[in-house]
Scaffold this motif. Structure first.
Motif, mmCIF file in Angstrom:
data_model
loop_
_atom_site.group_PDB
_atom_site.id
_atom_site.type_symbol
_atom_site.label_atom_id
_atom_site.label_comp_id
_atom_site.label_asym_id
_atom_site.label_seq_id
_atom_site.Cartn_x
_atom_site.Cartn_y
_atom_site.Cartn_z
ATOM 1 N N ARG A 327 0.928 -1.328 -0.057
ATOM 2 C CA ARG A 327 -0.092 -0.034 -0.009
ATOM 3 C C ARG A 327 0.929 1.239 -0.042
ATOM 4 O O ARG A 327 0.828 2.025 -0.735
ATOM 5 C CB ARG A 327 -0.964 0.147 1.370
ATOM 6 C CG ARG A 327 -2.159 0.961 1.060
ATOM 7 C CD ARG A 327 -2.987 0.886 2.301
ATOM 8 N NE ARG A 327 -2.375 1.206 3.640
ATOM 9 C CZ ARG A 327 -2.303 0.052 4.662
ATOM 10 N NH1 ARG A 327 -2.453 -1.190 4.186
ATOM 11 N NH2 ARG A 327 -1.329 0.264 5.659
ATOM 12 N N GLU A 328 1.905 1.445 0.877
ATOM 13 C CA GLU A 328 2.730 2.388 0.991
ATOM 14 C C GLU A 328 3.559 2.585 -0.149
ATOM 15 O O GLU A 328 4.002 3.709 -0.625
ATOM 16 C CB GLU A 328 3.565 2.482 2.469
ATOM 17 C CG GLU A 328 2.539 2.530 3.747
ATOM 18 C CD GLU A 328 3.032 2.557 4.853
ATOM 19 O OE1 GLU A 328 4.313 2.396 4.968
ATOM 20 O OE2 GLU A 328 2.553 2.418 5.856
ATOM 21 N N LEU A 330 3.064 1.697 -3.181
ATOM 22 C CA LEU A 330 2.354 2.279 -4.390
ATOM 23 C C LEU A 330 1.770 3.624 -4.188
ATOM 24 O O LEU A 330 1.896 4.186 -5.483
ATOM 25 C CB LEU A 330 1.123 1.207 -4.712
ATOM 26 C CG LEU A 330 1.384 -0.134 -5.061
ATOM 27 C CD1 LEU A 330 0.025 -1.162 -5.066
ATOM 28 C CD2 LEU A 330 2.034 -0.449 -6.396
ATOM 29 N N GLN A 331 1.613 3.876 -3.135
ATOM 30 C CA GLN A 331 1.371 5.353 -2.808
ATOM 31 C C GLN A 331 2.193 6.228 -3.159
ATOM 32 O O GLN A 331 2.309 7.262 -3.723
ATOM 33 C CB GLN A 331 0.790 5.663 -1.413
ATOM 34 C CG GLN A 331 -0.805 5.397 -1.196
ATOM 35 C CD GLN A 331 -0.999 5.072 0.422
ATOM 36 O OE1 GLN A 331 -0.096 5.037 1.257
ATOM 37 N NE2 GLN A 331 -2.639 5.211 0.662
ATOM 38 N N ALA A 332 3.583 5.827 -2.706
ATOM 39 C CA ALA A 332 4.816 6.740 -3.064
ATOM 40 C C ALA A 332 5.110 6.563 -4.523
ATOM 41 O O ALA A 332 5.521 7.606 -5.136
ATOM 42 C CB ALA A 332 6.039 5.903 -2.363
ATOM 43 N N HIS A 334 2.679 7.174 -6.437
ATOM 44 C CA HIS A 334 1.560 7.871 -7.096
ATOM 45 C C HIS A 334 0.475 7.136 -7.571
ATOM 46 O O HIS A 334 -0.286 7.610 -8.506
ATOM 47 C CB HIS A 334 2.193 8.944 -8.131
ATOM 48 C CG HIS A 334 3.320 9.937 -7.605
ATOM 49 N ND1 HIS A 334 3.307 10.563 -6.553
ATOM 50 C CD2 HIS A 334 4.808 9.737 -7.923
ATOM 51 C CE1 HIS A 334 4.409 11.133 -6.118
ATOM 52 N NE2 HIS A 334 5.270 10.679 -7.302
ATOM 53 N N THR A 336 -3.292 5.242 -6.885
ATOM 54 C CA THR A 336 -4.432 5.502 -6.241
ATOM 55 C C THR A 336 -4.703 4.173 -5.652
ATOM 56 O O THR A 336 -5.194 3.406 -6.224
ATOM 57 C CB THR A 336 -5.868 6.302 -6.852
ATOM 58 O OG1 THR A 336 -4.914 7.536 -7.297
ATOM 59 C CG2 THR A 336 -6.694 6.518 -5.852
ATOM 60 N N VAL A 337 -4.564 4.112 -4.353
ATOM 61 C CA VAL A 337 -4.619 2.594 -3.790
ATOM 62 C C VAL A 337 -5.853 2.786 -2.590
ATOM 63 O O VAL A 337 -6.037 3.711 -2.111
ATOM 64 C CB VAL A 337 -3.460 2.123 -3.160
ATOM 65 C CG1 VAL A 337 -2.342 2.041 -4.197
ATOM 66 C CG2 VAL A 337 -3.127 2.953 -2.053
ATOM 67 N N TYR A 338 -6.645 1.631 -2.548
ATOM 68 C CA TYR A 338 -7.620 1.472 -1.564
ATOM 69 C C TYR A 338 -7.297 0.203 -0.553
ATOM 70 O O TYR A 338 -6.766 -0.762 -1.286
ATOM 71 C CB TYR A 338 -8.824 1.446 -2.103
ATOM 72 C CG TYR A 338 -9.451 2.515 -3.137
ATOM 73 C CD1 TYR A 338 -9.913 3.423 -2.619
ATOM 74 C CD2 TYR A 338 -8.994 2.373 -4.650
ATOM 75 C CE1 TYR A 338 -10.117 4.675 -3.407
ATOM 76 C CE2 TYR A 338 -9.215 3.474 -5.401
ATOM 77 C CZ TYR A 338 -9.851 4.553 -4.911
ATOM 78 O OH TYR A 338 -10.123 5.661 -5.808
ATOM 79 N N LEU A 348 -6.204 -1.098 -6.407
ATOM 80 C CA LEU A 348 -5.783 0.068 -7.143
ATOM 81 C C LEU A 348 -6.184 0.437 -8.262
ATOM 82 O O LEU A 348 -6.840 -0.348 -9.230
ATOM 83 C CB LEU A 348 -3.911 0.062 -7.107
ATOM 84 C CG LEU A 348 -3.270 -0.820 -8.150
ATOM 85 C CD1 LEU A 348 -3.137 0.055 -9.549
ATOM 86 C CD2 LEU A 348 -2.312 -1.382 -7.783
ATOM 87 N N ARG A 404 8.031 0.902 -8.723
ATOM 88 C CA ARG A 404 8.444 2.257 -8.399
ATOM 89 C C ARG A 404 9.295 2.910 -9.544
ATOM 90 O O ARG A 404 9.073 3.809 -10.199
ATOM 91 C CB ARG A 404 8.929 2.174 -7.181
ATOM 92 C CG ARG A 404 8.734 3.735 -6.507
ATOM 93 C CD ARG A 404 9.660 3.722 -5.193
ATOM 94 N NE ARG A 404 11.213 3.208 -5.173
ATOM 95 C CZ ARG A 404 12.135 3.890 -5.802
ATOM 96 N NH1 ARG A 404 11.985 5.062 -6.419
ATOM 97 N NH2 ARG A 404 13.126 3.618 -5.865
#
Ligand SMILES: *Cc1c(COP(=O)(O)O)cnc(C)c1O
Length: 408
Positions: A327-328, A330-332, A334, A336-338, A348, A404
């Motif tokens: 999660r973290e 993929l957020q890093a 950019h 959008t994750v749920y 995502l 990433r």
């Protein structure tokens, strides 16, 4: 002439996972040196815990010393009692042993359960959903043909979207059977007590039956969230619950699950007479199923022992640490994750304008990582993608690093 069940002809090109397998094999053949990391199919990667293997060994010796033939219908008392105590009494829910049916899997149970209902029942699924719910109703003839988006005429698809937190409220109209799954596969969303209570109230008002799949209940991190639908007032009059040892204890290759059909739950005949669904499910199981092996039931009971509970909780924590890293990470990058907070799945959003299957191919080509296209779970899954936390920390870290680099 042996005419086939033509409902099978309506099924879409194949179950989702064979198609993924086909694409991954084709990629691996064309790129033999690529190290493929699989974050696709929802299968466990850790071995059985020591408490379970010890119970299995002991049970083998038992069964070598005396005959254990066909087991009792619904399961051995030692397992049913452990379930009643560990999964229900511990959370304030009281059930009777006659309401628990031990089985060899929730896939089977969630597929078979529709057999005890009329073919004219109107079926609702939250969309996207575990493909078994829809496909088994197609096989049974409760639908018309499917369209290009994978939607079958006659099924009520209730979209699970970012706007409703992937946990939609019941619809305005009545249906007869509604499949719910929390924590959800594929979206990873979890239902709150209030949200689930709205479904229970709706089902009671419309005399609908809720088919509640709690295969991932052990992944819920917040003790205030419901693990069982029977934590909701009135649910015994309207809900069947299915739970599995597959994900919580690494039993995907051992096979043990159970379904709860409360004595209070009734269906109706065409003439309007009430009939016990517990009695129907019991009749169905005793005709078509000869129970789970003694060895396997001993293994499942060990999950409730002090060591078994601690060791399986540690495995769940291991997967949830993966979920956090994914999660973290993929957020890093950019995305959008749920979700991924109470489930081993991260949901995502695919990049703008990229379909689920195109993203599957891009991810495989550019990072050699396998995920699961959201559209494979239903039309509202289009534009989304599921990443599973079932893998090693090292593989997860490597996969996230590759993603990433390729996408950030
Ligand atoms: C994995 C899974 C199951 C469990 O299936 P088993 O047959 O018990 O292994 C059930 N429902 C959902 C939604 C699942 O993802």
């Amino acid at each position: 002439m042996a005419h086939i069940n033509e409902n099978y002809q309506k099924l879409q090109a194949g179950y989702l996972f064979p198609e993924i397998g086909r694409r991954v094999r084709a990629f691996a053949e064309a790129n033999p040196s690529a190290e493929v990391i699989r974050l696709g199919i929802g299968d466990v990667t850790l071995p059985l815990v020591p408490a379970v293997t010890a119970a299995l060994h002991a049970a083998v010796d038992d069964q070598g010393a005396r005959a254990y033939g066909y087991g009792p219908e619904g399961g051995y008392d030692f397992l049913v009692d452990a379930i009643l105590e560990g999964d229900y009494a511990a959370r304030g829910v009281s059930l009777d042993a006659s309401e628990v049916f031990v089985s060899d899997g929730s896939k089977q149970d969630s597929g078979n359960i529709q057999e005890i209902f009329g073919t004219d029942c109107r079926v609702l699924v939250t969309d996207p959903s575990y493909p078994v719910y829809v496909d088994t109703n197609v096989m049974a003839g409760r639908t018309g043909d499917g369209d290009d988006s994978g939607m079958y005429a006659g099924i009520h698809y209730l979209p699970a979207t970012a706007d409703n937190g992937f946990a939609p409220d019941p619809p305005d109209e009545a249906v007869d059977l509604a499949y719910l799954c929390s924590p959800n596969n594929p979206t990873g969303a979890v239902m709150t007590k209030e949200g689930l209570a709205r479904w229970v109230d709706w089902a009671r008002e419309h005399h609908a039956v809720l088919l509640f799949d709690a295969a991932y209940d052990a992944f819920i991190q917040d003790p205030a969230l419901p693990r069982s639908i029977y934590e909701i007032e009135g649910a015994k009059e309207c809900a069947i619950e299915m739970r599995s040892f597959s994900k919580r204890a690494g039993f995907t290759g051992v096979r043990c699950a159970y379904t709860v059909v409360p004595q209070a739950l009734q269906g109706t005949t065409a003439a309007g007479e009430e009939v016990s669904l517990n009695a129907l499910w019991s009749r169905r199981q005793s005709t078509k199923f000869n129970e789970v092996p003694y060895l396997v039931q001993r293994a499942a009971a060990a999950v409730f022992s002090e060591e078994g509970a601690a060791q399986t909780a540690e495995q769940v924590a291991y997967y949830m640490e993966n979920a956090r890293r994914i999660r973290e990470g993929l957020q890093a990058a950019h995305f959008t994750v749920y979700a991924g907070e109470h489930a081993p799945y991260i949901w995502l959003r695919t990049p703008e304008g990229v379909s689920s299957w195109d993203f599957f191919d891009q991810l495989l080509e550019r990072t050699h990582v396998v995920g699961t296209p959201g559209s494979g779970f239903g039309p509202s899954g289009e534009g989304f993608f599921r990443i599973s936390a079932f893998n090693s920390h090292d593989n997860v870290d490597e996969a996230i690093e590759r993603i990433r680099k390729a996408f950030a």
